[in-house]
Design a protein around this motif. Structure first.
Motif, mmCIF file in Angstrom:
data_model
loop_
_atom_site.group_PDB
_atom_site.id
_atom_site.type_symbol
_atom_site.label_atom_id
_atom_site.label_comp_id
_atom_site.label_asym_id
_atom_site.label_seq_id
_atom_site.Cartn_x
_atom_site.Cartn_y
_atom_site.Cartn_z
ATOM 1 N N THR A 38 28.586 -34.819 -63.626
ATOM 2 C CA THR A 38 29.015 -33.994 -64.746
ATOM 3 C C THR A 38 28.753 -32.562 -64.664
ATOM 4 N N LEU A 39 29.730 -31.657 -65.076
ATOM 5 C CA LEU A 39 29.371 -30.160 -65.129
ATOM 6 C C LEU A 39 29.894 -29.789 -66.364
ATOM 7 N N SER A 40 29.093 -29.024 -66.979
ATOM 8 C CA SER A 40 29.239 -28.096 -68.183
ATOM 9 C C SER A 40 30.348 -27.068 -68.108
ATOM 10 N N LEU A 41 31.203 -26.885 -68.605
ATOM 11 C CA LEU A 41 31.945 -25.660 -68.463
ATOM 12 C C LEU A 41 31.894 -24.667 -69.685
ATOM 13 N N SER A 42 30.625 -24.684 -70.255
ATOM 14 C CA SER A 42 30.385 -23.863 -71.435
ATOM 15 C C SER A 42 29.414 -22.822 -71.151
ATOM 16 N N PRO A 153 41.866 -17.162 -58.437
ATOM 17 C CA PRO A 153 41.108 -16.181 -57.436
ATOM 18 C C PRO A 153 41.142 -16.703 -55.977
ATOM 19 N N ARG A 154 40.833 -17.904 -55.916
ATOM 20 C CA ARG A 154 40.689 -18.826 -54.705
ATOM 21 C C ARG A 154 41.960 -18.593 -54.016
ATOM 22 N N LEU A 155 42.995 -18.890 -54.583
ATOM 23 C CA LEU A 155 44.483 -18.633 -53.926
ATOM 24 C C LEU A 155 44.592 -17.302 -53.480
ATOM 25 N N ALA A 262 41.686 -23.835 -75.313
ATOM 26 C CA ALA A 262 40.299 -23.500 -75.306
ATOM 27 C C ALA A 262 39.915 -22.336 -74.451
ATOM 28 N N GLU A 263 39.062 -21.493 -75.012
ATOM 29 C CA GLU A 263 38.878 -20.103 -74.193
ATOM 30 C C GLU A 263 37.497 -19.988 -73.928
ATOM 31 N N MET A 264 37.269 -18.952 -73.038
ATOM 32 C CA MET A 264 35.844 -18.716 -72.622
ATOM 33 C C MET A 264 35.069 -19.625 -71.854
ATOM 34 N N LEU A 265 35.736 -20.423 -71.269
ATOM 35 C CA LEU A 265 34.783 -21.445 -70.362
ATOM 36 C C LEU A 265 34.346 -20.789 -69.148
ATOM 37 N N TRP A 266 33.207 -21.462 -68.701
ATOM 38 C CA TRP A 266 32.316 -21.123 -67.507
ATOM 39 C C TRP A 266 33.064 -21.882 -66.412
ATOM 40 N N LEU A 267 33.800 -21.413 -65.459
ATOM 41 C CA LEU A 267 34.450 -22.607 -64.406
ATOM 42 C C LEU A 267 33.850 -22.290 -62.915
ATOM 43 N N ALA A 272 33.281 -24.140 -57.418
ATOM 44 C CA ALA A 272 32.436 -24.195 -56.267
ATOM 45 C C ALA A 272 32.641 -25.686 -55.571
ATOM 46 N N THR A 273 32.928 -26.631 -56.545
ATOM 47 C CA THR A 273 33.004 -28.024 -56.047
ATOM 48 C C THR A 273 34.254 -28.240 -54.977
#
Length: 301
Positions: A38-42, A153-155, A262-267, A272-273
């Motif tokens: 589980t990863l937090s996206l906040s 960005p990866r693309l 939903a805005e301002m997530l940390w992705l 990285a996964t």
């Protein structure tokens, strides 16, 4: 696909495309879980009444910053705070947050509209200083579904997009992620990384989806759109959208199609996964009549 979802779930609907997250869709989304990680996206809510701590977290310039302070702490004890019982003490705190532009949050369908009607034709006069009695965040409920990451960005082979970038639909398609009806589309721009350079870099404008990309997602019947920028669409250096009303992303998605944002997530940790498919879970606070709520979105891999 229709230009609007008004009436699709009946004249009283206040949930929009979250209606797509029926039990069968949730069960199908659980199949994305392979590792159980589980990863937090906040982003963190970091604040105090007497320190510069809020300035260390990305936010829009001029917005009221989160305030977090201890209402019962060691200083209060020294002033004679009562013990709970023999040898026991209690700490307590308070928090004040204005979600839009200051922390990871979910917009309600009453957040933006044009004319005299909210989403689905509900009267805009129902939004008052005491709250919205139609389409508030309390009507949304929990969000559990299949998340799909579009890592732009990866693309493009860059660390983050440029402030003036408006992501076209072709870029979303080129990310190679299969998108289905009822999915949660999660779009990475990498823009929070600019805060590490300076707040001024973060405030120089923001990349975001183009109107065409927003329509592309709406045509694919997504349940929600989430992004790591502050407004889904792009912002100029004055932190305003340049698009006219016909191309405004909030009006296309929230108002016309009933797609929560939903805005301002940390992705960055999710990116990285290398995973593009995951179980997405988020629950807004049940704020009666609220135009938004802080959330802690989770990606379960």
């Amino acid at each position: 696909m229709s230009e609007s979802n008004w009436g699709r779930w009946g004249p009283d609907d206040e949930r929009g495309t979250l209606n797509l997250l029926a039990p069968e869709a949730v069960r199908a989304a659980v199949a994305c879980v392979r590792e159980g990680r589980t990863l937090s996206l906040s982003l963190p809510i970091r604040g105090a009444t007497s320190s510069p701590a809020p300035a260390t977290v990305p936010h829009l310039r001029g917005r009221p910053l989160p305030q977090h302070f201890m209402s019962v702490d060691a200083g209060d004890y020294a002033a004679g705070a009562r013990p709970i019982g023999a040898g026991l003490r209690m700490a307590d705190d308070a928090i004040v947050v204005t979600p839009h532009g200051t922390t990871t949050h979910m917009d309600a369908l009453c957040h933006m509209w044009a004319g005299d009607e909210l989403y689905n034709g509900h009267p805009a006069g129902r939004v008052r200083s005491y709250g919205a009695t139609r389409c508030g965040i309390d009507k949304a409920g929990p969000v559990v579904g299949r998340g799909v990451l579009f890592d732009v960005p990866r693309l493009r082979g860059v660390r983050h997009l440029a402030a003036g970038d408006r992501v076209p639909a072709a870029d979303l398609a080129a990310c190679g992620a299969e998108i289905r009806s009822g999915d949660i589309a999660v779009v990475r721009t990498g823009w929070p990384l600019t805060w590490e350079d300076s707040p001024e870099a973060y405030w120089a404008g923001q990349p975001g989806l183009s109107a065409g990309a927003g329509r592309w997602l709406a045509d694919r019947d997504v349940a929600m759109v989430a992004c790591d920028n502050a407004a889904i669409g792009g912002l100029n250096e004055r932190q305003l959208a340049d698009e006219d009303l016909g191309d405004d992303l909030h009006l296309i998605l929230l108002w016309r199609h009933g797609i929560h944002l939903a805005e301002m997530l940390w992705l960055e940790d999710l990116a990285a996964t290398g995973r593009t498919e995951f179980l997405f879970v988020a629950a807004p606070l049940v704020i009666e009549g609220g135009t938004a709520s802080p959330i802690n979105p989770l990606a379960i891999l």
